[in-house]
Scaffold this motif. Structure first.
Motif: not given
Length: 405
Positions: A329-351
């Motif tokens: 359960x923790x791994x699946x939750x981490x994957x979902x949270x990681x996807x959000x974190x990766x998308x947000x970080x990528x958006x910041x880095x693209x600036x």
């Protein structure tokens, strides 16, 4: 009810006590996945974009100042280098200083430079999309030079001053006009911190005037100050460089000039490995703590199970399975949270203009195989972490387990 069903029922019943472990492992997994995903995509972008780019296939040939027996970098030299094996093209660079006078009265000293397609500057503002090749009378300058913001002058005619030869050691200023059609990121300094790109004919004219040579014979006499030899493939760059050096010319590859890039990428990969280690430690320590605490709180339950015929192995399997389910359960939750974190970080880095090419993906997660491996590893570490306290609890006798310990 079998052991798996019992473990699942226990996890549901104890879910409030397990939220802490799930949150801890999920957050650690999310940070790890986001970091590894961005690092992996950056490595992939580097391998596919940089390795075979014309910039990374280039060999810079400088004017042979200390070798009088070696011909200057003239058009004839460029043709000779172009005939070498594995050479795709030869691009020239000539530079000459000139001044730009701003409306505020500032004079900015720049260096008119011929444009080389192998080393395009990172343009940040321009009057048109396809800026190069430049037209006569157009220049592209750094956005900021010597403390003066040139970006506000894009699209305007600017007053310039060049130098005309009078006699050795003496020249006179010549005033003219040029149109500033674009500016580039001033941190890009491969041609010079104050390089300003202009049409070839414009640069050669200014350079000939400064040297006091006829424009038609300037290239055959003085020549270029630098040539860029572009190899057909990245793996042929060392051979091309040796061939150029064998002709007596000082040459260096852009791969050598950018030798810090592999170190940066290695640092990114190292950070990913460190985060992976942190995830393992957190998951392992959390599983030990939570399993031990729950085992003590559930001593009477374990005693009842042992009394009704559950063997030590069955109780151990149940406890470890519970933690494995929590880990999943923790791994699946981490994957979902990681996807959000990766998308947000990528958006910041693209600036950032420098980092944007490395994070073009909207969701820079690791490859599916790597992602499944990391999720499985998370579950495995949690299960292994619960093994020691679970074994201790499972080995208790029914009488001992029924005590309030």
């Amino acid at each position: 009810m079998n052991v798996l069903g019992l473990a699942l029922a226990n996890v549901r019943a104890l879910r409030r006590r397990l939220y802490g472990l799930v949150a801890l492992v999920a957050v650690a997994a999310a940070v790890c996945l986001a970091a590894l995903g961005i690092a992996g995509r950056a490595q992939g972008a580097t391998d596919s974009g940089v390795t075979q780019s014309s910039a990374n296939r280039s060999v810079t040939v400088d004017r042979p100042a200390d070798r009088p027996d070696t011909p200057q970098l003239t058009d004839r030299t460029a043709a000779r280098l172009a005939a070498l094996p594995h050479v795709a093209s030869v691009q020239h660079r000539a530079q000459v200083s000139f001044g730009v006078l701003t409306d505020a009265g500032d004079t900015v000293l720049l260096y008119a430079t011929t444009y080389r397609p192998a080393l395009p500057p990172p343009v940040t503002k321009s009057v048109r999309e396809d800026l190069f090749p430049l037209r006569p009378g157009e220049i592209v300058a750094p956005a900021v030079s010597q403390g003066v913001d040139l970006g506000a002058l894009v699209g305007k005619q600017v007053e310039i001053e060049t130098t005309r030869f009078v006699r050795p050691g003496e020249g006179t200023g010549v005033t003219g006009h040029a149109r500033l059609v674009g500016v580039y990121d001033p941190t890009w300094q491969l041609d010079n911190p104050d390089a300003a790109y202009a049409a070839d004919a414009t640069v050669i004219k200014w350079a000939a005037d400064r040297a006091g040579r006829p424009e038609k014979t300037y290239l055959s006499g003085i020549g270029y100050d630098q040539l860029t030899v572009v190899a057909d493939r990245a793996e042929n760059v060392p051979d091309v460089m040796r061939a150029v050096q064998d002709l007596g010319y000082p040459a260096v590859t852009l791969q050598q000039q950018l030798d810090a890039l592999p170190a940066v990428l290695e640092m990114i990969r190292t950070v990913g490995r460190v985060l992976l280690g942190v995830l393992a430690v957190l998951a392992f320590a959390g599983a030990i703590t939570v399993t031990g605490a729950l085992s003590r709180q559930r001593a009477q339950e374990i005693g009842v199970l042992k009394a009704v015929g559950f063997r030590t192995r069955a109780v151990l399997t149940m406890l470890v399975t519970e933690m494995a389910l929590v880990g999943a359960v923790a791994a699946l939750a981490g994957a979902a949270l990681g996807a959000l974190l990766a998308a947000g970080s990528a958006a910041v880095l693209r600036d950032s203009a420098d980092l944007a090419p490395y994070v073009e993906d909207r969701l820079p997660l690791p490859a599916p195989g790597t992602l499944l491996f990391l999720l499985g590893l998370t579950v495995l570490v949690v299960a292994i972490g619960s093994l020691a306290p679970a074994r201790k609890a499972a080995r208790m006798s029914p009488t001992e387990a029924m005590k309030d310990w």
